[in-house]
Design a protein around this motif. Structure first.
Motif, mmCIF file in Angstrom:
data_model
loop_
_atom_site.group_PDB
_atom_site.id
_atom_site.type_symbol
_atom_site.label_atom_id
_atom_site.label_comp_id
_atom_site.label_asym_id
_atom_site.label_seq_id
_atom_site.Cartn_x
_atom_site.Cartn_y
_atom_site.Cartn_z
ATOM 1 N N GLN A 76 17.919 4.668 -19.005
ATOM 2 C CA GLN A 76 18.065 3.305 -19.511
ATOM 3 C C GLN A 76 16.743 2.790 -20.068
ATOM 4 O OE1 GLN A 76 21.108 1.368 -19.701
ATOM 5 N NE2 GLN A 76 19.674 0.505 -21.195
ATOM 6 N N SER A 77 15.638 3.117 -19.418
ATOM 7 C CA SER A 77 14.318 2.711 -19.925
ATOM 8 C C SER A 77 14.045 3.321 -21.293
ATOM 9 C CB SER A 77 13.211 3.114 -18.950
ATOM 10 O OG SER A 77 13.291 2.373 -17.770
ATOM 11 N N LEU A 78 14.399 4.591 -21.467
ATOM 12 C CA LEU A 78 14.202 5.237 -22.765
ATOM 13 C C LEU A 78 15.047 4.568 -23.848
ATOM 14 C CD1 LEU A 78 14.115 8.964 -21.647
ATOM 15 C CD2 LEU A 78 12.214 7.660 -22.624
ATOM 16 N N ILE A 79 16.293 4.269 -23.506
ATOM 17 C CA ILE A 79 17.167 3.590 -24.471
ATOM 18 C C ILE A 79 16.623 2.207 -24.794
ATOM 19 C CG2 ILE A 79 19.484 2.621 -24.783
ATOM 20 C CD1 ILE A 79 20.484 5.110 -23.137
ATOM 21 N N ASP A 80 16.161 1.496 -23.772
ATOM 22 C CA ASP A 80 15.577 0.166 -23.989
ATOM 23 C C ASP A 80 14.328 0.231 -24.875
ATOM 24 O OD1 ASP A 80 17.587 -0.897 -22.392
ATOM 25 O OD2 ASP A 80 16.288 -1.157 -20.638
ATOM 26 N N LEU A 81 13.601 1.344 -24.805
ATOM 27 C CA LEU A 81 12.408 1.528 -25.637
ATOM 28 C C LEU A 81 12.757 1.947 -27.066
ATOM 29 C CD1 LEU A 81 10.082 3.274 -23.044
ATOM 30 C CD2 LEU A 81 9.614 1.102 -24.207
ATOM 31 N N GLY A 82 14.034 2.225 -27.296
ATOM 32 C CA GLY A 82 14.468 2.572 -28.649
ATOM 33 C C GLY A 82 14.906 4.007 -28.854
ATOM 34 N N ALA A 83 15.101 4.775 -27.776
ATOM 35 C CA ALA A 83 15.537 6.170 -27.917
ATOM 36 C C ALA A 83 16.907 6.219 -28.587
ATOM 37 C CB ALA A 83 15.591 6.856 -26.550
ATOM 38 N N TRP A 84 17.027 7.096 -29.557
ATOM 39 C CA TRP A 84 18.278 7.254 -30.296
ATOM 40 C C TRP A 84 19.187 8.232 -29.569
ATOM 41 C CZ3 TRP A 84 15.349 8.476 -35.397
ATOM 42 C CH2 TRP A 84 14.838 7.291 -35.931
ATOM 43 N N ARG A 85 20.355 7.779 -29.182
ATOM 44 C CA ARG A 85 21.344 8.649 -28.539
ATOM 45 C C ARG A 85 21.980 9.605 -29.539
ATOM 46 N NH1 ARG A 85 23.809 3.783 -24.889
ATOM 47 N NH2 ARG A 85 23.086 2.607 -26.689
ATOM 48 N N THR A 86 21.817 9.350 -30.820
ATOM 49 C CA THR A 86 22.389 10.216 -31.857
ATOM 50 C C THR A 86 21.410 11.278 -32.358
ATOM 51 O OG1 THR A 86 21.751 8.609 -33.537
ATOM 52 C CG2 THR A 86 24.005 8.455 -32.683
ATOM 53 N N LEU A 87 20.163 11.235 -31.897
ATOM 54 C CA LEU A 87 19.151 12.196 -32.345
ATOM 55 C C LEU A 87 19.534 13.599 -31.889
ATOM 56 C CD1 LEU A 87 16.383 12.463 -33.762
ATOM 57 C CD2 LEU A 87 15.333 12.210 -31.512
ATOM 58 N N ARG A 88 19.481 14.533 -32.804
ATOM 59 C CA ARG A 88 19.875 15.915 -32.495
ATOM 60 C C ARG A 88 18.659 16.833 -32.384
ATOM 61 N NH1 ARG A 88 25.392 16.623 -32.821
ATOM 62 N NH2 ARG A 88 26.501 14.924 -33.830
ATOM 63 N N THR A 89 18.805 17.843 -31.565
ATOM 64 C CA THR A 89 17.775 18.875 -31.416
ATOM 65 C C THR A 89 17.892 19.856 -32.582
ATOM 66 O OG1 THR A 89 19.213 20.368 -30.180
ATOM 67 C CG2 THR A 89 17.975 18.718 -28.902
ATOM 68 N N ALA A 90 17.017 20.845 -32.613
ATOM 69 C CA ALA A 90 17.089 21.877 -33.642
ATOM 70 C C ALA A 90 18.407 22.636 -33.570
ATOM 71 C CB ALA A 90 15.912 22.835 -33.498
ATOM 72 N N GLU A 91 19.011 22.695 -32.395
ATOM 73 C CA GLU A 91 20.301 23.370 -32.213
ATOM 74 C C GLU A 91 21.480 22.454 -32.508
ATOM 75 O OE1 GLU A 91 20.847 26.641 -31.463
ATOM 76 O OE2 GLU A 91 18.679 26.910 -31.675
ATOM 77 N N GLY A 92 21.188 21.196 -32.861
ATOM 78 C CA GLY A 92 22.243 20.261 -33.220
ATOM 79 C C GLY A 92 22.857 19.499 -32.061
ATOM 80 N N GLU A 93 22.237 19.551 -30.883
ATOM 81 C CA GLU A 93 22.777 18.859 -29.717
ATOM 82 C C GLU A 93 22.196 17.454 -29.569
ATOM 83 O OE1 GLU A 93 23.902 21.630 -26.076
ATOM 84 O OE2 GLU A 93 21.783 21.807 -26.595
#
Length: 148
Positions: A76-93
């Motif tokens: 929740q802290s990461l999301i509150d700081l602006g972390a994108w839940r849609t950001l994908r890794t190099a493998e597309g996850e």
């Protein structure tokens, strides 16, 4: 909070202290040192969606939190700081997919992206195709040279 991604993928484009800061952030996230990771992000919250310069996996702090099964309050802290839940890794996850694969079911609801609008997949694919063509037409050297 809304953050943009700065596009940095290679350490050679950074001052040494900035590359070291990003490395320390990702090292803390990778080993599950949430206190240190969050301390770095509270100093420089614009790094919340970054990954290790020159890295191959493209794991941002939220991906590491999902992988390691971090406590809900950390995610929740990461999301509150602006972390994108849609950001994908190099493998597309996305982080939600990583948490599901690793069996961290306590994180799934929180990590599932909240979409403000929905676009049919075929329409989105056409839009993305045109967008990518414009980017390559204007900045091919940067895309290829910086490994974007």
């Amino acid at each position: 909070m809304d953050h943009t991604w700065d596009g940095t993928t290679r350490s050679a484009t950074l001052q040494p202290q900035w590359a070291a800061q990003r490395g320390a952030l990702i090292d803390a996230a990778k080993r599950g040192d949430w206190e240190n990771m969050l301390a770095i992000l509270h100093e420089e919250n614009t790094l919340v969606n970054t990954w290790r310069p020159d890295g191959k996996a493209w794991y941002a702090p939220l991906h590491h939190a999902a992988y390691n099964g971090a406590p809900l309050q950390v995610v929740q802290s990461l999301i509150d700081l602006g972390a994108w839940r849609t950001l994908r890794t190099a493998e597309g996850e996305r982080a939600a997919e990583i948490a599901a694969r690793r069996g961290h079911t306590h994180l799934l609801t929180l990590l599932e992206p909240v979409y403000q609008r929905t676009v049919p997949p075929d329409v989105l694919s056409r839009i993305q195709g045109h967008f990518h063509a414009v980017i390559l037409g204007r900045a091919r050297d940067l895309v290829e040279g910086e490994k974007l």
